[in-house]
Design a protein around this motif. Structure first.
Motif, mmCIF file in Angstrom:
data_model
loop_
_atom_site.group_PDB
_atom_site.id
_atom_site.type_symbol
_atom_site.label_atom_id
_atom_site.label_comp_id
_atom_site.label_asym_id
_atom_site.label_seq_id
_atom_site.Cartn_x
_atom_site.Cartn_y
_atom_site.Cartn_z
ATOM 1 N N GLU A 43 -3.740 -5.193 1.133
ATOM 2 C CA GLU A 43 -4.318 -4.028 0.614
ATOM 3 C C GLU A 43 -5.283 -3.330 1.957
ATOM 4 O O GLU A 43 -5.967 -3.727 2.338
ATOM 5 C CB GLU A 43 -5.137 -3.801 -0.556
ATOM 6 C CG GLU A 43 -5.582 -2.721 -1.107
ATOM 7 C CD GLU A 43 -6.320 -2.834 -2.558
ATOM 8 O OE1 GLU A 43 -6.234 -2.315 -3.406
ATOM 9 O OE2 GLU A 43 -7.487 -3.767 -2.491
ATOM 10 N N ARG A 44 -4.710 -1.838 2.078
ATOM 11 C CA ARG A 44 -5.603 -1.183 3.120
ATOM 12 C C ARG A 44 -7.059 -0.817 2.493
ATOM 13 O O ARG A 44 -7.201 -0.520 1.326
ATOM 14 C CB ARG A 44 -4.998 0.173 3.232
ATOM 15 C CG ARG A 44 -5.520 0.931 4.437
ATOM 16 C CD ARG A 44 -4.971 2.136 4.782
ATOM 17 N NE ARG A 44 -3.696 2.759 3.965
ATOM 18 C CZ ARG A 44 -2.553 2.778 4.546
ATOM 19 N NH1 ARG A 44 -2.502 2.394 5.868
ATOM 20 N NH2 ARG A 44 -1.549 2.836 3.743
ATOM 21 N N SER A 45 -7.893 -1.332 3.161
ATOM 22 C CA SER A 45 -9.284 -1.163 3.021
ATOM 23 C C SER A 45 -9.709 0.313 3.337
ATOM 24 O O SER A 45 -9.059 0.816 4.017
ATOM 25 C CB SER A 45 -10.266 -2.001 3.972
ATOM 26 O OG SER A 45 -9.972 -3.430 3.554
ATOM 27 N N GLU A 46 -10.845 0.574 2.778
ATOM 28 C CA GLU A 46 -11.510 2.144 3.051
ATOM 29 C C GLU A 46 -11.404 2.366 4.888
ATOM 30 O O GLU A 46 -11.457 3.492 4.873
ATOM 31 C CB GLU A 46 -12.770 2.269 2.454
ATOM 32 C CG GLU A 46 -12.753 2.340 1.032
ATOM 33 C CD GLU A 46 -14.070 2.686 0.402
ATOM 34 O OE1 GLU A 46 -15.024 3.250 1.095
ATOM 35 O OE2 GLU A 46 -13.893 2.330 -1.041
ATOM 36 N N ASP A 47 -11.902 1.458 5.466
ATOM 37 C CA ASP A 47 -11.840 1.624 6.853
ATOM 38 C C ASP A 47 -10.562 1.549 7.687
ATOM 39 O O ASP A 47 -10.554 1.618 8.707
ATOM 40 C CB ASP A 47 -12.750 0.635 7.475
ATOM 41 C CG ASP A 47 -12.269 -0.924 7.471
ATOM 42 O OD1 ASP A 47 -11.091 -1.070 7.004
ATOM 43 O OD2 ASP A 47 -12.933 -1.841 7.817
ATOM 44 N N GLY A 48 -9.351 1.205 6.732
ATOM 45 C CA GLY A 48 -8.120 1.441 7.567
ATOM 46 C C GLY A 48 -7.673 0.017 7.827
ATOM 47 O O GLY A 48 -6.345 -0.003 8.223
ATOM 48 N N SER A 49 -8.311 -1.085 7.591
ATOM 49 C CA SER A 49 -7.926 -2.402 8.023
ATOM 50 C C SER A 49 -6.931 -2.918 6.731
ATOM 51 O O SER A 49 -7.132 -2.311 5.682
ATOM 52 C CB SER A 49 -9.184 -3.041 8.303
ATOM 53 O OG SER A 49 -9.765 -3.337 7.248
ATOM 54 N N TRP A 50 -6.437 -3.723 6.918
ATOM 55 C CA TRP A 50 -5.543 -4.661 5.908
ATOM 56 C C TRP A 50 -6.083 -5.859 5.608
ATOM 57 O O TRP A 50 -6.385 -6.844 6.412
ATOM 58 C CB TRP A 50 -4.172 -4.847 6.590
ATOM 59 C CG TRP A 50 -3.353 -3.460 6.647
ATOM 60 C CD1 TRP A 50 -3.180 -2.773 7.813
ATOM 61 C CD2 TRP A 50 -2.669 -2.808 5.560
ATOM 62 N NE1 TRP A 50 -2.688 -1.701 7.529
ATOM 63 C CE2 TRP A 50 -2.346 -1.569 6.206
ATOM 64 C CE3 TRP A 50 -2.282 -2.957 4.315
ATOM 65 C CZ2 TRP A 50 -1.477 -0.796 5.394
ATOM 66 C CZ3 TRP A 50 -1.715 -1.936 3.499
ATOM 67 C CH2 TRP A 50 -1.358 -0.839 4.198
ATOM 68 N N LEU A 51 -6.502 -6.068 4.251
ATOM 69 C CA LEU A 51 -6.997 -7.333 3.949
ATOM 70 C C LEU A 51 -5.992 -7.963 2.953
ATOM 71 O O LEU A 51 -5.725 -7.198 1.869
ATOM 72 C CB LEU A 51 -8.442 -6.999 3.022
ATOM 73 C CG LEU A 51 -9.420 -8.168 2.956
ATOM 74 C CD1 LEU A 51 -9.785 -8.659 4.381
ATOM 75 C CD2 LEU A 51 -10.559 -7.533 2.405
ATOM 76 N N ALA A 52 -5.959 -9.287 2.829
ATOM 77 C CA ALA A 52 -5.112 -10.052 1.977
ATOM 78 C C ALA A 52 -5.674 -10.080 0.632
ATOM 79 O O ALA A 52 -6.783 -10.568 0.542
ATOM 80 C CB ALA A 52 -4.629 -11.530 2.403
ATOM 81 N N ILE A 53 -4.787 -9.810 -0.390
ATOM 82 C CA ILE A 53 -5.181 -9.928 -1.578
ATOM 83 C C ILE A 53 -4.595 -11.058 -2.650
ATOM 84 O O ILE A 53 -4.784 -11.281 -3.835
ATOM 85 C CB ILE A 53 -5.303 -8.412 -2.501
ATOM 86 C CG1 ILE A 53 -3.841 -7.817 -2.640
ATOM 87 C CG2 ILE A 53 -6.309 -7.654 -1.549
ATOM 88 C CD1 ILE A 53 -3.584 -6.666 -3.501
ATOM 89 N N HIS A 54 -3.545 -11.506 -1.956
ATOM 90 C CA HIS A 54 -2.655 -12.331 -2.950
ATOM 91 C C HIS A 54 -1.715 -13.354 -1.921
ATOM 92 O O HIS A 54 -1.256 -12.612 -0.813
ATOM 93 C CB HIS A 54 -1.549 -11.740 -3.959
ATOM 94 C CG HIS A 54 -0.875 -12.797 -4.637
ATOM 95 N ND1 HIS A 54 -1.428 -13.687 -5.712
ATOM 96 C CD2 HIS A 54 0.413 -13.132 -4.420
ATOM 97 C CE1 HIS A 54 -0.463 -14.438 -6.135
ATOM 98 N NE2 HIS A 54 0.560 -13.999 -5.398
ATOM 99 N N VAL A 105 -0.557 -0.630 -0.161
ATOM 100 C CA VAL A 105 -0.253 -1.897 -0.205
ATOM 101 C C VAL A 105 0.814 -2.541 0.663
ATOM 102 O O VAL A 105 1.500 -1.291 0.769
ATOM 103 C CB VAL A 105 0.101 -2.473 -1.793
ATOM 104 C CG1 VAL A 105 0.540 -3.910 -2.013
ATOM 105 C CG2 VAL A 105 -1.204 -2.272 -2.651
ATOM 106 N N ALA A 106 0.678 -3.695 1.222
ATOM 107 C CA ALA A 106 1.935 -4.097 2.080
ATOM 108 C C ALA A 106 2.374 -5.541 1.740
ATOM 109 O O ALA A 106 1.314 -6.448 1.661
ATOM 110 C CB ALA A 106 1.286 -4.013 3.610
#
Length: 130
Positions: free
Chosen positions: A112-123, A83-84
């Protein structure tokens, strides 16, 4: 700079840039489907990307909403495992029925870091400046 921090900042840059050019496809793709959103101008929490997209469409149709520009400053990232937490000061110019409005706010976006290593916004949480 640490590779992870650079990756989070790149994800944040892509999100902010897409928002600033009113590129809804790229902007909403930066969020997880179950992302949540708290905005100081709404009286309720948006509990999914679909809820936010529906609200966005309402703003466009009812209010003539269009993002014209967005600038990010005072950026900070804190990593906590997968998490970032990204925070920044954001200056945004939008139009409502052709009338420009500029606001300066604080924003926190949790990635949150996705399984592929990318970062996806969750909030996302947008606050007025005092």
């Amino acid at each position: 700079m640490d590779t992870e921090l650079s990756s989070v900042l790149a994800a944040a840059d892509q999100l902010v840039e897409a928002f600033g050019r009113h590129d809804t496809d790229a902007y909403f793709a930066a969020f997880a489907p179950d992302a949540s959103f708290i905005f100081h101008n709404l009286d309720h929490v948006l509990m999914s990307r679909a809820d936010y997209r529906a609200e966005w469409r309402l703003w466009e149709e009812r209010d003539g909403f269009r993002v014209k520009d967005c600038r990010s400053s005072e950026r900070a990232v804190r990593l906590a495992g997968d998490v970032a937490i990204f925070s920044h000061r954001v200056e945004t110019t939008v139009e409502f029925n052709g009338e420009p409005v500029t606001s300066v706010e604080r924003e926190t976006i949790v990635f949150e870091r996705s399984e592929d290593g990318s970062w996806l916004a969750i909030h996302e949480h947008l606050s007025k400046l005092p």
